[in-house]
Enzyme design. Structure first.
Site, PDB file in Angstrom:
ATOM      1  N   ASN A  10     -20.186 -30.568  10.028  1.00  0.00           N
ATOM      2  CA  ASN A  10     -19.824 -30.957   8.667  1.00  0.00           C
ATOM      3  C   ASN A  10     -19.477 -29.786   7.742  1.00  0.00           C
ATOM      4  OD1 ASN A  10     -22.363 -29.917   8.333  1.00  0.00           O
ATOM      5  ND2 ASN A  10     -23.211 -31.669   7.240  1.00  0.00           N
ATOM      6  N   CYS A  11     -19.352 -28.597   8.288  1.00  0.00           N
ATOM      7  CA  CYS A  11     -18.971 -27.411   7.515  1.00  0.00           C
ATOM      8  C   CYS A  11     -17.472 -27.452   7.218  1.00  0.00           C
ATOM      9  CB  CYS A  11     -19.334 -26.167   8.329  1.00  0.00           C
ATOM     10  SG  CYS A  11     -18.633 -24.632   7.717  1.00  0.00           S
TER      11      CYS A  11
END
Length: 115
Positions: A10-11
């Site tokens: 999710n970066c």
């Protein structure tokens, strides 16, 4: 070793890097630090090749939350301990195969390296 991209799904930087790989038709395996952890042998390899100053993300929240004494005395061995306990402190992404290890997403560097 096939091309592997290491990071956290999710970066935002990871999303950009994966999109770049997909858009450029580059095949890869994704290794998620959060789900799969960071193999110590691999971490040692990165630190030896790039140095802890490159592998450890000193701009992120995880670094800022570390005790000042830990930050001030950081070295390769401490980086291994800290990164094993807190994989989110590792710069994202790490791109690796048998011929290179790259830390962070820089499209021009990736293009030069992968072509």
């Amino acid at each position: 070793m096939e091309l592997t991209i290491f990071g956290i799904k999710n970066c935002d930087t990871m999303k950009k890097a994966i999109k770049w790989l997909d858009d450029n038709g580059v095949g890869y395996h994704f290794h998620d630090y959060k789900k799969e952890g960071v193999p110590e042998q691999r971490l040692r390899q990165w630190l030896e090749a790039l140095g802890w100053e490159t592998v450890i993300n000193k701009r992120g929240t995880t670094w800022r939350k570390l005790d000042d004494a830990v930050k001030e005395s950081m070295n390769t061995e401490k980086a291994i301990t800290v990164a094993t306990e807190n994989p989110s402190i590792i710069k994202r992404p790490i791109l690796q195969n048998d011929h290179f290890i790259l830390a962070g997403f820089k499209a021009d560097e990736w293009k030069d390296t992968l072509n």
